[in-house]
Design an enzyme around this catalytic site. Structure first.
Site, PDB file in Angstrom:
ATOM      1  N   VAL A  71       8.245  28.629 -25.157  1.00  0.00           N
ATOM      2  CA  VAL A  71       9.258  29.305 -24.337  1.00  0.00           C
ATOM      3  C   VAL A  71       8.608  30.072 -23.196  1.00  0.00           C
ATOM      4  O   VAL A  71       9.033  29.979 -22.038  1.00  0.00           O
ATOM      5  CB  VAL A  71      10.114  30.257 -25.200  1.00  0.00           C
ATOM      6  N   CYS A  72       7.560  30.839 -23.499  1.00  0.00           N
ATOM      7  CA  CYS A  72       6.889  31.636 -22.463  1.00  0.00           C
ATOM      8  C   CYS A  72       6.300  30.747 -21.384  1.00  0.00           C
ATOM      9  O   CYS A  72       6.380  31.053 -20.193  1.00  0.00           O
ATOM     10  CB  CYS A  72       5.791  32.484 -23.088  1.00  0.00           C
ATOM     11  N   SER A  73       5.722  29.627 -21.797  1.00  0.00           N
ATOM     12  CA  SER A  73       5.110  28.704 -20.852  1.00  0.00           C
ATOM     13  C   SER A  73       6.138  28.147 -19.884  1.00  0.00           C
ATOM     14  O   SER A  73       5.922  28.127 -18.665  1.00  0.00           O
ATOM     15  CB  SER A  73       4.428  27.563 -21.619  1.00  0.00           C
TER      16      SER A  73
ATOM     17  N   SER B 276       3.508  36.052 -25.690  1.00  0.00           N
ATOM     18  CA  SER B 276       2.276  35.389 -25.250  1.00  0.00           C
ATOM     19  C   SER B 276       2.611  34.319 -24.223  1.00  0.00           C
ATOM     20  O   SER B 276       3.654  33.663 -24.320  1.00  0.00           O
ATOM     21  CB  SER B 276       1.554  34.751 -26.445  1.00  0.00           C
TER      22      SER B 276
END
Length: 213
Positions: A105-107, A100
């Site tokens: 982490v993804c952000s 997501s």
């Protein structure tokens, strides 16, 4: 291909029904059974050892590797739910797949890749997740993401299922960083072994610069 799409449609119908109030217990049991049968039919055909929340997870299908052609499927590209084959053009492409956008982490990694996309306008940067296009648009607006393009595989899950990126237990895409050449052949790929960890963006970008020369 038709079989996978049919299975995906069945899964979506099951999930949709599951969100409604049920009046007959037998109907609920029937749906649960079909859902379990569908999930059980999703098999791993790879040797990937990936963990999420400290537990091993199953990545469906064959492991994507260097030299493979990416399997092209339409993906949702905006909040109008318009679908497009993003692999049609003759550009080098960087694909970042993740569970997501709206996680720590993804952000962080999406913001780094967004900066790189702005520095390399001749290369297409995409972030592909199972987030809805509405959630993706909200994240991009709030975080000033306008270089990397957020793309959604939420509708049929075909990109994940057919390219060895779909997490069986979670219904999400695993974290991976992929570089494709102009003919959509995989030239670089990293499957992150633990979903809580970051992909090695520096290594991928160094490869990308060599590839451009």
């Amino acid at each position: 291909m038709k079989k996978i799409i049919l299975n995906s449609l069945i899964l979506l119908a099951i999930i949709s029904c599951g969100n409604k109030t049920k009046s007959k217990t037998e109907e609920v049991k029937g749906i649960d059974k079909k859902y379990l049968e569908y999930v059980d039919s999703l098999k791993s055909e790879n040797d990937l050892k990936i963990r999420m929340d400290e537990e091993p997870i199953i990545i469906v299908g064959k492991k994507l590797k260097v030299g493979d052609k990416i399997t092209q499927v339409p993906l949702a590209v905006n909040t109008k739910l318009e679908e497009k084959n993003i692999f049609d053009d003759k550009n080098i492409k960087v694909l970042y797949t993740a569970p997501s956008l709206d996680t720590k982490v993804c952000s962080i990694q999406t913001k780094i890749l967004n900066d790189e996309a702005q520095k390399n306008p001749d290369i297409k940067f995409y972030s592909v997740t199972e987030d809805t296009p509405f959630a993706q648009a909200r994240f991009c607006t709030e975080n000033d993401i306008n270089g990397i393009k957020a793309i959604s595989d939420f509708k049929y899950h075909q990109f994940g299922l057919q390219n060895g990126l779909f997490i069986k237990e979670k219904g999400l895409l695993t974290r991976a960083l992929i570089i494709l050449d102009k003919d959509n052949t995989v030239k670089y790929i990293e499957y992150v072994k633990d979903e809580k960890n970051e992909a090695d963006i520096d290594k991928a970008l160094a490869f990308l610069q060599k590839m451009k020369k």
